[in-house]
Design a protein around this motif. Structure first.
Motif, PDB file in Angstrom:
ATOM      1  N   GLY A 342       2.945  26.723 -11.705  1.00 46.05           N
ATOM      2  CA  GLY A 342       4.043  27.358 -11.009  1.00 46.05           C
ATOM      3  C   GLY A 342       3.761  28.848 -10.641  1.00 46.05           C
ATOM      4  N   LEU A 343       3.638  29.436 -11.404  1.00 42.69           N
ATOM      5  CA  LEU A 343       3.349  30.885 -11.511  1.00 42.69           C
ATOM      6  C   LEU A 343       2.262  31.238 -10.193  1.00 42.69           C
ATOM      7  CD1 LEU A 343       3.412  32.275 -15.022  1.00 42.69           C
ATOM      8  CD2 LEU A 343       5.022  32.800 -13.327  1.00 42.69           C
ATOM      9  N   LEU A 344       1.115  30.201 -10.226  1.00 45.96           N
ATOM     10  CA  LEU A 344       0.197  30.380  -9.271  1.00 45.96           C
ATOM     11  C   LEU A 344       0.471  30.104  -7.924  1.00 45.96           C
ATOM     12  CD1 LEU A 344      -2.896  31.209  -8.455  1.00 45.96           C
ATOM     13  CD2 LEU A 344      -3.342  28.642  -9.265  1.00 45.96           C
ATOM     14  N   SER A 345       1.423  29.124  -7.859  1.00 44.54           N
ATOM     15  CA  SER A 345       1.824  28.803  -6.430  1.00 44.54           C
ATOM     16  C   SER A 345       2.870  29.724  -5.955  1.00 44.54           C
ATOM     17  CB  SER A 345       2.799  27.440  -6.632  1.00 44.54           C
ATOM     18  OG  SER A 345       1.931  26.228  -7.135  1.00 44.54           O
ATOM     19  N   ASP A 346       3.958  30.423  -6.875  1.00 41.86           N
ATOM     20  CA  ASP A 346       4.721  31.432  -6.299  1.00 41.86           C
ATOM     21  C   ASP A 346       3.631  32.632  -5.897  1.00 41.86           C
ATOM     22  OD1 ASP A 346       6.695  30.124  -7.209  1.00 41.86           O
ATOM     23  OD2 ASP A 346       7.052  30.877  -8.999  1.00 41.86           O
ATOM     24  N   PHE A 347       2.605  32.929  -6.358  1.00 36.72           N
ATOM     25  CA  PHE A 347       1.699  33.899  -6.093  1.00 36.72           C
ATOM     26  C   PHE A 347       1.258  33.789  -4.784  1.00 36.72           C
ATOM     27  CE2 PHE A 347      -2.522  35.504  -5.764  1.00 36.72           C
ATOM     28  CZ  PHE A 347      -2.610  36.866  -6.136  1.00 36.72           C
ATOM     29  N   ALA A 348       0.687  32.515  -4.810  1.00 36.39           N
ATOM     30  CA  ALA A 348       0.047  32.247  -3.464  1.00 36.39           C
ATOM     31  C   ALA A 348       1.064  32.161  -2.479  1.00 36.39           C
ATOM     32  CB  ALA A 348      -0.753  30.952  -3.624  1.00 36.39           C
ATOM     33  N   GLY A 349       2.224  31.829  -2.549  1.00 33.10           N
ATOM     34  CA  GLY A 349       3.160  31.824  -1.393  1.00 33.10           C
ATOM     35  C   GLY A 349       3.433  33.039  -1.175  1.00 33.10           C
ATOM     36  N   GLN A 350       3.927  34.002  -1.987  1.00 28.69           N
ATOM     37  CA  GLN A 350       4.105  35.440  -1.703  1.00 28.69           C
ATOM     38  C   GLN A 350       3.025  36.035  -0.958  1.00 28.69           C
ATOM     39  OE1 GLN A 350       6.972  37.020  -2.103  1.00 28.69           O
ATOM     40  NE2 GLN A 350       7.837  35.014  -2.752  1.00 28.69           N
TER      41      GLN A 350
END
Length: 645
Positions: A342-350
């Protein structure tokens, strides 16, 4: 006798009562000590925030409270198996002899399948008993309880071999159950703390990426930063950023860091049967605990045999997928959990959003530049050209009133100079507009002409500048007409090829000291290359480069003319009406390179130059005139000359 017996019986009862009272006091004291120990254990476990330390303290506290010989905690992972097993009481040397840690079979698996307290007097008698591996110490008695975190079974606490040969009793079970509740709270706190720390690290990484973008860093450098920071924060062993390949229906590794970086860079990845392709295609994360056995993870066969846990997340900005970020860990390491994904997905999206905003900002700046260029072009046309034209008309009218022949000739030359200046300004206007179109179009592979990339005007300028090294001087270049807008892409390719071949011939055969290149666009496209070299003689070669130029002209319905450049009493064609053996003046305003800043890329007129040490003796020279009809890009019909309005 009767009296004596009656006297000691009450005393015996009193001793028994006192012994019973003492026993109960000892039991109460023992229970009190145990409760104190339990309370101390709960406090000790709750003090730690590092999850590994919390787990170890839980096991050690359980061993002390139950007087057990061995203890362990197992963390339940995917597939109802133990993803982590922490034993206490077995030395490292003995653990190495025993071999791999348990995965959740036998009695350990029984607690996973039925998360309820389990107390056994003999492990071997239970139907789920799986036996022990070689070199394992003997164990009979067993006590296990589940550890729950927010109604979710996190793992199990196992104890074996109560000291002194005793069995685990109900009190041991109660104490261990109470400890497991406190352990669940401590584990939850440790996980929340670890998650907050990871969020801080991801936030710091994202802030670094945003600052890099705002400072004007190149997109490739930013992608490298994204991969490197993701590798560090996720504690992965390999990371790569994959972007769509515009020329094929695949993803291509644009940036790779960590192990195998050199091997992975530039690799093509299919959208099907790969985690990165799946993430880019669906816009959702794709995760595997072991890519070696996952049929979706066959991205780099033979390169990642040592890797296991892998995750790929899309670089998603709104509805637009810009690629995927892929991280891998070595096979023996823990898989990526839900929180990490989840954190990695948020980071990639940002990160993708930051890239998208940077792209829009660059486009806005480019648009502002284009508007400014258009304004300059309008001002040059509406103000400068009109005033120069009016001045020329005035001088031309005044020339008729001048009786002195020499003065009249000078006025005529001034009018001609003004006419040439107007042509130069018109070329500059076309250059401003065409270079703006080039910047807006970008280079996207294939032919870069006619809006697909760098325009013909710029490419010719670069070709002339590049030829200077072989020639020993820089030829002059003049272009008139709508070069970038009217010449079709296929014809532009031919024009550029003929120019390169002609300048190459001058460098190899002409021994020239000076050369002029002129391109005019009206009803025909006419490329003229003139030099002051030794000439081609009476027998013009019919093979080699000249033959290629002729065939290119004939292919487009045109002609190629090769004549001496200097005929008796004739001046050469060019920006200045001077013989070849006279020194050339600079054409542009800003210096020998033609622009105010000496730039060869944006100014379409190059100053004529003479080779160092060139003599002044007359030589025949060569004039090559390549002429083809101007065809519209769409229907092939001849098109009239474009006018600047």
């Amino acid at each position: 006798m009767g009296t004596g017996r009656e006297s000691w019986l009450p005393q015996l009862r009193l001793d028994q009562l006192l012994d019973e009272l003492q026993s109960r006091l000892d039991a109460a004291r023992k229970t009190q000590d145990r409760m104190h120990s339990l309370l101390e254990a709960v406090l000790s476990v709750g003090r730690e925030l590092d999850l590994a330390q919390v787990l170890e303290r839980i096991v050690r506290a359980a061993i002390v409270l139950t007087d057990a010989e061995y203890g362990a905690v197992g963390v339940i992972g995917d597939g109802r198996r133990l993803s982590r097993f922490l034993p206490v009481g077995i030395s490292d040397e003995l653990a190495a002899r025993i071999g791999p840690l348990p995965q959740g079979h036998g009695i350990l698996g029984e607690l996973i399948r039925h998360p309820e307290p389990l107390r056994l007097n003999d492990l071997a008698e239970h139907p789920a008993s799986y036996g022990f591996p070689a070199n394992h110490p003997p164990m009979r008695t067993f006590l296990g309880v589940p550890i729950r975190v927010r109604d979710e079974v996190f793992g199990n606490l196992y104890l074996t071999e109560k000291r002194g040969g005793s069995r685990f009793d109900t009190d041991d079970e109660a104490v261990l159950t109470t400890l497991s509740v406190a352990a669940g709270v401590a584990i939850d706190n440790a996980r929340l703390y670890a998650e907050s720390r990871r969020r801080e690290e991801w936030g710091a990484a994202l802030g670094e990426i945003t600052r890099s973008l705002l400072s004007g860093a190149d997109a490739s450098d930013v992608l490298s930063l994204i991969a490197r920071r993701a590798l560090e924060v996720a504690q992965a062993d390999s990371a790569c950023v994959l972007v769509p390949d515009l020329g094929a229906d695949v993803l291509r590794v644009d940036v790779a860091v960590g192990e195998l970086a050199a091997e992975l860079s530039g690799q093509a990845v299919e959208y099907e049967n790969t985690l990165a392709g799946l993430a880019a295609r669906t816009g959702r994360p794709a995760v595997t605990a072991d890519l070696r056995s996952d049929p979706r993870a066959h991205a780099f066969p033979g390169l990642e045999d040592a890797y296991g846990p892998t995750v790929a997340v899309p670089l998603l900005a709104g509805e637009r997928v810009q690629g995927a970020l892929r991280l891998s860990r070595l096979a023996e390491r823990s898989p990526f959990d839900v929180t990490e994904v989840g954190l990695l997905s948020d980071f990639a999206g940002q990160a993708a959003l930051a890239l998208e905003l940077a792209r829009h900002r660059a486009e806005s700046e480019q648009l502002a530049l284009l508007h400014d260029r258009d304004r300059i072009a309008r001002d040059l046309h509406d103000l400068a050209i009109q005033r120069l034209f009016a001045t020329g008309m005035t001088l031309q009218s005044a020339g008729r009133l001048i009786d002195h022949p020499e003065a009249s000739e000078r006025v005529g030359r001034a009018v001609d100079d003004l006419d040439e200046t107007i042509k130069i300004i018109r070329s500059t206007i076309f250059a401003l507009r065409s270079s703006g179109e080039e910047a807006a179009g970008g280079e996207v592979g294939g032919s870069a002409l006619s809006g697909g990339g760098a325009g013909l005007r710029r490419l010719m300028t670069k070709a002339v500048a590049t030829s200077a090294e072989a020639l020993g001087f820089t030829p002059s270049l003049r272009m008139e007409g709508r070069v970038d807008t009217d010449i079709p892409e296929e014809t532009a390719d031919q024009v550029l090829a003929v120019l390169v071949e002609a300048l190459s011939n001058v460098a190899r055969h002409a021994h020239a000291r000076r050369a002029d290149v002129t391109l005019t666009v009206d009803a025909h496209i006419v490329l003229t290359v003139t030099d002051d070299g030794v000439g081609v003689g009476e027998n013009v070669p019919r093979t080699g480069g000249l033959a290629n130029m002729r065939s290119r002209a004939e292919l487009l319905g045109g002609t190629l003319e090769i004549t001496p450049a200097r005929l008796p009493g004739e001046h050469m064609d060019g920006a200045m009406d001077k013989p070849m053996d006279e020194p050339a003046d600079e054409i542009a305003d800003g210096g020998p390179d033609g622009g105010p800043d000496g730039s060869l890329d944006t100014v379409p007129v190059l100053a004529r130059a003479t080779a160092p040490g060139g003599g002044t003796g007359p030589r025949p020279g060569t004039r090559i005139v390549w002429r083809v009809p101007l065809l519209s890009p769409g229907n092939g019909e001849e098109k009239g000359a474009g006018a600047l309005t």
